[in-house]
Design a protein around this motif. Structure first.
Motif, PDB file in Angstrom:
ATOM      1  N   GLY A  37       0.816  -1.583   0.077  1.00 53.47           N
ATOM      2  CA  GLY A  37       0.357   0.058   0.028  1.00 53.47           C
ATOM      3  C   GLY A  37       0.721   0.841  -0.027  1.00 53.47           C
ATOM      4  O   GLY A  37       0.253   2.392  -0.597  1.00 53.47           O
ATOM      5  N   LEU A  38       1.756   1.439   0.593  1.00 50.20           N
ATOM      6  CA  LEU A  38       2.492   2.172   1.079  1.00 50.20           C
ATOM      7  C   LEU A  38       3.800   2.253  -0.433  1.00 50.20           C
ATOM      8  O   LEU A  38       4.091   3.565  -0.826  1.00 50.20           O
TER       9      LEU A  38
ATOM     10  N   PHE B 183      -2.155   4.716  -7.588  1.00 45.18           N
ATOM     11  CA  PHE B 183      -3.885   4.309  -7.316  1.00 45.18           C
ATOM     12  C   PHE B 183      -4.230   5.763  -8.443  1.00 45.18           C
ATOM     13  O   PHE B 183      -5.684   5.400  -8.628  1.00 45.18           O
TER      14      PHE B 183
ATOM     15  N   HIS C 139      -6.403   3.518 -12.188  1.00 46.87           N
ATOM     16  CA  HIS C 139      -5.743   2.119 -11.305  1.00 46.87           C
ATOM     17  C   HIS C 139      -6.360   1.073 -12.052  1.00 46.87           C
ATOM     18  O   HIS C 139      -5.595   0.010 -12.433  1.00 46.87           O
TER      19      HIS C 139
ATOM     20  N   CYS D  83       2.822   1.632  -3.193  1.00 46.35           N
ATOM     21  CA  CYS D  83       1.414   2.150  -4.339  1.00 46.35           C
ATOM     22  C   CYS D  83       1.161   3.218  -4.354  1.00 46.35           C
ATOM     23  O   CYS D  83       0.888   4.089  -5.166  1.00 46.35           O
ATOM     24  N   LEU D  84       1.450   3.778  -3.234  1.00 49.82           N
ATOM     25  CA  LEU D  84       0.522   5.016  -2.657  1.00 49.82           C
ATOM     26  C   LEU D  84       2.019   6.020  -3.294  1.00 49.82           C
ATOM     27  O   LEU D  84       1.656   7.327  -4.006  1.00 49.82           O
TER      28      LEU D  84
END
Length: 316
Positions: free
Chosen positions: A54-55, A63, A66, A57-58
């Protein structure tokens, strides 16, 4: 793109994929050393993997744009169901057999993809593919090295072989689903899969058993961050730079490292009979992925004869 740039990109891709397969080959050691039960290990793999992915991709802005639609998101979630239970059964197989044995049997997965492709997408199974399936099956029989006592006593070893085969089947289902997820970054698909795994595996997880893990937590964090985030980043990056043939060959760094690590760390080694079966599985998988054919001797000889007279500076 110039030829020199292509070579540089391929070299970089080969290094990335080799590193990813080396990391993948060490997974069994991390799972064993964590001291966690298989389902606990997969649960925390999903937790720590979701945070790390998640980190990533952020930070990379993945995101945005997508590519998910409600249907594709549902398919990714369904793939996640197969992926996390695939991990669980593979980790169970590590305990019931050995890291080496579970990994080798698990590598029959490409043939499940072939069979499922025929059922789901109506892909034609050619005689060549059937031939490689037969070779892989013979290799599997040799590698399994099942004794009559295993069949009559319902041994843990036999159960472990079944768990590894089931893990391979579940992975094949996930692969078939992934073919439908075009236009979506693979990192996001992996993120959806591990996020789905958290609530899915919670009923199977015994959190009370985690109190005694101690240093085992470091191994669990490693499984999530190294084997689920870093490994996928390297793997997906390499896929963009390498031809299919090189990907197929380098994929076998994974079982080689797993077997070597199992021998060095735990003293597990394969028998002579199993050593005969292993190259059959490898050859069958490569033959299937690279499209090798069983050419009749006469045709092969004729082709060789036809090319001999041509000496007009052809390069190899």
């Amino acid at each position: 793109m110039s030829e020199s740039t292509t070579r540089i990109m391929e070299k970089k891709g080969a290094i990335e994929l080799t590193a990813a397969m080396v990391l993948s080959g060490s997974l069994g050691i991390f799972v064993t050393e964590s001291g966690a039960s298989p389902f606990n290990a997969v649960f925390f793999r999903c937790v720590f993997g979701a945070v790390a992915l998640g980190l990533y991709c952020l930070v990379r802005g993945l995101f945005k744009n997508h590519g998910f639609t409600p249907k594709k998101l549902a398919l990714a979630a369904l793939g996640g169901v197969f992926i996390v239970f695939n991990w669980a059964f593979l980790f169970e197989a590590y305990k019931s057999t050995s890291i080496s044995m579970a990994t080798v049997v698990y590598h029959t997965q490409p043939f499940y993809v072939v069979l499922l492709g025929a059922l789901v997408f109506r892909d034609k199974i050619t005689r060549t593919k059937m031939g490689w399936l037969a070779v892989a099956f013979v290799g599997l029989i040799l590698v399994a090295d099942i004794s009559p006592s295993d069949l009559t006593s319902g041994s843990r070893y036999l159960v472990g072989l079944g768990q590894a085969l089931l893990a391979a089947l579940l992975y094949a289902f996930a692969t078939i689903i992934a073919k439908k997820l075009t236009g979506v970054r693979p990192h996001l698909i992996a993120l959806v899969q591990v996020v789905v795994g958290i609530p899915l595996l919670l009923p199977f997880t015994n959190l009370s058993q985690t109190g005694h893990l101690g240093s085992g937590w470091a191994w669990l964090v490693g499984i999530g961050v190294i084997h689920t985030c870093l490994m996928y980043i390297l793997m997906y990056s390499s896929y963009q730079k390498l031809p299919t043939a090189k990907i197929a060959v380098l994929a076998y760094v994974y079982p080689a490292v797993a077997m070597l690590g199992d021998w060095i760390v735990y003293g597990h080694h394969i028998t002579v009979l199993q050593a005969l079966g292993l190259p059959l599985i490898v050859a069958a998988s490569l033959g299937n992925n690279l499209g090798w054919k069983f050419a009749p001797r006469r045709k092969a000889a004729a082709a060789t004869t036809a090319t001999v007279p041509s000496t007009s500076g052809a390069t190899r």
